[in-house]
Design a protein around this motif. Structure first.
Motif, PDB file in Angstrom:
ATOM      1  N   TYR A 198       0.813  -1.112  -0.079  1.00 44.21           N
ATOM      2  CA  TYR A 198      -0.051  -0.030   0.055  1.00 44.21           C
ATOM      3  C   TYR A 198       0.928   1.119  -0.079  1.00 44.21           C
ATOM      4  O   TYR A 198       1.672   1.374   0.906  1.00 44.21           O
ATOM      5  N   ALA A 242      -0.260   8.390  -3.096  1.00 44.57           N
ATOM      6  CA  ALA A 242      -0.402   7.649  -4.419  1.00 44.57           C
ATOM      7  C   ALA A 242       0.456   7.979  -5.510  1.00 44.57           C
ATOM      8  O   ALA A 242       0.977   7.263  -6.487  1.00 44.57           O
ATOM      9  N   LYS A 256       3.553   5.960  -6.256  1.00 43.90           N
ATOM     10  CA  LYS A 256       3.564   4.483  -6.855  1.00 43.90           C
ATOM     11  C   LYS A 256       4.741   4.159  -7.727  1.00 43.90           C
ATOM     12  O   LYS A 256       5.407   3.199  -7.532  1.00 43.90           O
ATOM     13  N   THR A 287      -1.519  -2.513  -9.160  1.00 45.64           N
ATOM     14  CA  THR A 287      -2.782  -3.262  -9.101  1.00 45.64           C
ATOM     15  C   THR A 287      -3.922  -2.199  -9.147  1.00 45.64           C
ATOM     16  O   THR A 287      -3.770  -0.966  -8.716  1.00 45.64           O
ATOM     17  N   SER A 288      -5.221  -2.777  -9.368  1.00 47.52           N
ATOM     18  CA  SER A 288      -6.513  -1.838  -8.959  1.00 47.52           C
ATOM     19  C   SER A 288      -6.818  -2.489  -7.709  1.00 47.52           C
ATOM     20  O   SER A 288      -6.749  -3.959  -7.160  1.00 47.52           O
ATOM     21  N   GLY A 289      -7.701  -1.867  -6.924  1.00 48.98           N
ATOM     22  CA  GLY A 289      -8.331  -2.475  -5.841  1.00 48.98           C
ATOM     23  C   GLY A 289      -7.761  -2.108  -4.434  1.00 48.98           C
ATOM     24  O   GLY A 289      -7.337  -0.951  -4.284  1.00 48.98           O
ATOM     25  N   ASP A 292      -1.893  -1.165  -3.811  1.00 45.54           N
ATOM     26  CA  ASP A 292      -1.066  -0.488  -4.873  1.00 45.54           C
ATOM     27  C   ASP A 292      -0.318  -1.455  -5.708  1.00 45.54           C
ATOM     28  O   ASP A 292      -0.401  -1.488  -6.897  1.00 45.54           O
TER      29      ASP A 292
END
Length: 161
Positions: free
Chosen positions: A80, A84, A87, A106-108, A111
């Protein structure tokens, strides 16, 4: 982390897929054998092979069975990242670590998805501790694989359906 535009590569045709399929089954198979099985010249196979190498479609590596060579701890780590905007920076830092066998954004819920192969659980713990020192890593969640049932390359015939 290399980015390749799909427009940079020539489209693969049935012959390319057939050559790739033979190489996936046995990376040491000779051009002569492939040519005979596909009813084309050795030169055609050699030319196609060289193009596939040059454009990065394939690379030649010796793939080892991790367990047989001493990797006893194989894990999935969800990373995580906060904020953001970090990333990409975190991913670049993780990508150079030798334990990393797979890394993806990733999505969801999390990260970055990281798969690692470590000598043992102490090595894995050290790796996770290192990750937590990276600027932007907010949290990690580690799942240890007790037993791997399948470790394979994609089946190219799935693209033909």
């Amino acid at each position: 982390m290399g980015k390749t535009k799909s427009t940079d590569k020539l489209p693969l045709d049935d012959l390319d897929f057939s050559i790739l399929t033979y190489l996936q089954q046995d990376g040491r198979v000779s051009f002569t054998v492939i040519a005979e099985k596909l009813n084309v010249s050795i030169g055609t196979v050699r030319t196609r092979f060289n193009r596939l190498i040059e454009d990065g479609t394939i690379s030649i590596v010796g793939r080892v069975d991790p367990e047989k060579v001493g990797f006893r701890s194989y894990a999935h780590i969800a990373v995580y990242v906060r904020p953001a905007t970090l990333k990409e920076a975190v991913a670049k830092k993780i990508s150079v670590l030798p334990e990393v066998s797979f890394l993806a954004m990733t999505s969801g819920a999390y990260d970055l998805e990281v798969n690692v192969m470590c000598r043992d659980n102490d090595h894995l713990l050290s790796f996770v501790d290192l990750l937590s020192t990276f600027d932007g890593v907010y949290q990690t969640n580690t799942t240890i694989y007790f037993k791997v049932y399948k470790y394979a390359q994609p089946d190219l015939m799935l693209l033909k359906r």
